[in-house]
Scaffold this active site. Structure first.
Site, mmCIF file in Angstrom:
data_model
loop_
_atom_site.group_PDB
_atom_site.id
_atom_site.type_symbol
_atom_site.label_atom_id
_atom_site.label_comp_id
_atom_site.label_asym_id
_atom_site.label_seq_id
_atom_site.Cartn_x
_atom_site.Cartn_y
_atom_site.Cartn_z
ATOM 1 N N PRO A 2 4.938 7.847 -3.411
ATOM 2 C CG PRO A 2 3.401 9.102 -1.771
ATOM 3 C CD PRO A 2 4.926 9.087 -2.463
ATOM 4 C CD GLU A 3 5.631 7.957 -9.571
ATOM 5 O OE1 GLU A 3 4.628 8.279 -10.700
ATOM 6 O OE2 GLU A 3 6.577 7.701 -9.500
#
Length: 277
Positions: A2-3
DNA sequence: CGTAGACCCTGCGCGC
DNA sequence: TGCGCGCAGGGTCTAC
């Protein structure tokens, strides 16, 4: 995994959590990036979810309880492989479910993380930004104060390739390997270019490209390469919009030249040798 | 001081 | 089919 966009999509998808009360906390495996403080998490029983926030790639679940002198915050970082989902209480337990919050409605908030690079902890809400996990963090790219001008100013004290610069959370937060790569493609900047050799106009273009790619990814529900899903189990669709990330050997969508892959600071970088200079 | 590299950990897809 | 290898969306610590 996840960014910034994926964490933001997760945050929004967890809106149904607001108003829920924590009824029980189970810690199945304490071995995460930092050992889980089981007592601190169990101390959250009886608290109600007031709101959901985000700083960098950290999700913040703000809690209140009548007998607390001050509100607390449950902080979750997904690392590379973490997932946080809101499920009916009777859903079967899956592998690597390290922490489970039983809620008053009967639903459960479950934190699953095979690689265990993730993190979960509770802290007092007051002064959270001075907590060791947050104090060194740089600019929020979707905030008002983010611009090419600030990027250029920070870069004056730095050297090295611009891709590495973008992935340094002390500079700007939320950009990981995918979005740093894609933003550089959109801005037409070569990932190995030194930050000392970027003109003011290109810093402006880069700041715009960063905001555009993050906003577009949020709109599409994030990027699901393998296993990202939001709190309700929905996948993202932005992977189909990726121009260069993971596309080594493919033709550039803009100019048709072959996309290349190199390694920078132990991470893959993809770029178009025609469009990026 | 800032930067590059190793490292933490599990799972998956690929080539042999 | 089975096995070993390389690779993966993150962050931190160490050695220069």
């Amino acid at each position: 995994m996840p960014e910034l966009p994926e964490v933001e999509v997760l945050r929004r998808s967890l809106a149904p959590l607001v108003g829920e009360r924590i009824e029980r906390v189970e810690v199945h495996d304490r071995r995460l990036r930092e050992p889980v403080d089981e007592d601190a998490l169990r101390g959250l029983v009886g608290a109600r979810v007031e709101s959901l926030g985000r700083r960098a790639k950290y999700l913040r679940i703000h809690l209140r309880r009548d007998d607390w002198e001050e509100p607390r915050t449950l902080v979750v970082h997904l690392g590379m492989s973490g997932r946080l989902t809101l499920e009916p209480g009777d859903a079967p337990e899956e592998p690597h479910e390290h922490v489970v919050f039983r809620l008053a409605s009967g639903r459960e908030l479950r934190f699953r993380d095979p690689r265990r690079f993730g993190l979960i902890f509770a802290a007092r809400r007051a002064g959270l930004d001075t907590d060791a996990h947050f104090v060194h963090l740089g600019l929020e790219p979707l905030s008002e104060e983010f611009s090419g001008e600030v990027l250029e100013r920070v870069a004056e004290r730095r050297r090295g390739p611009v891709k590495t610069f973008l992935m340094d959370a002390a500079v700007v937060v939320g950009l990981g390997n995918i979005y740093a790569t894609e933003a550089l493609f959109r801005a037409g900047i070569h990932p190995t270019r030194s930050v000392a050799r970027i003109s003011r106009r290109r810093w402006d273009r880069l700041a715009d490209a960063i905001q555009e790619v993050l906003r577009a990814a949020i709109r599409e529900g994030g990027t699901t390469l393998n296993d990202f899903s939001d709190g309700e189990g929905r996948s993202g669709y932005f992977q189909v919009s990726l121009s260069v990330y993971g596309r080594e050997g493919d033709p550039c969508p803009r100019c048709g030249r072959t996309i290349r892959r190199i390694v920078q600071s132990n991470r893959s970088t993809f770029y178009c040798p025609g469009c990026q200079r």
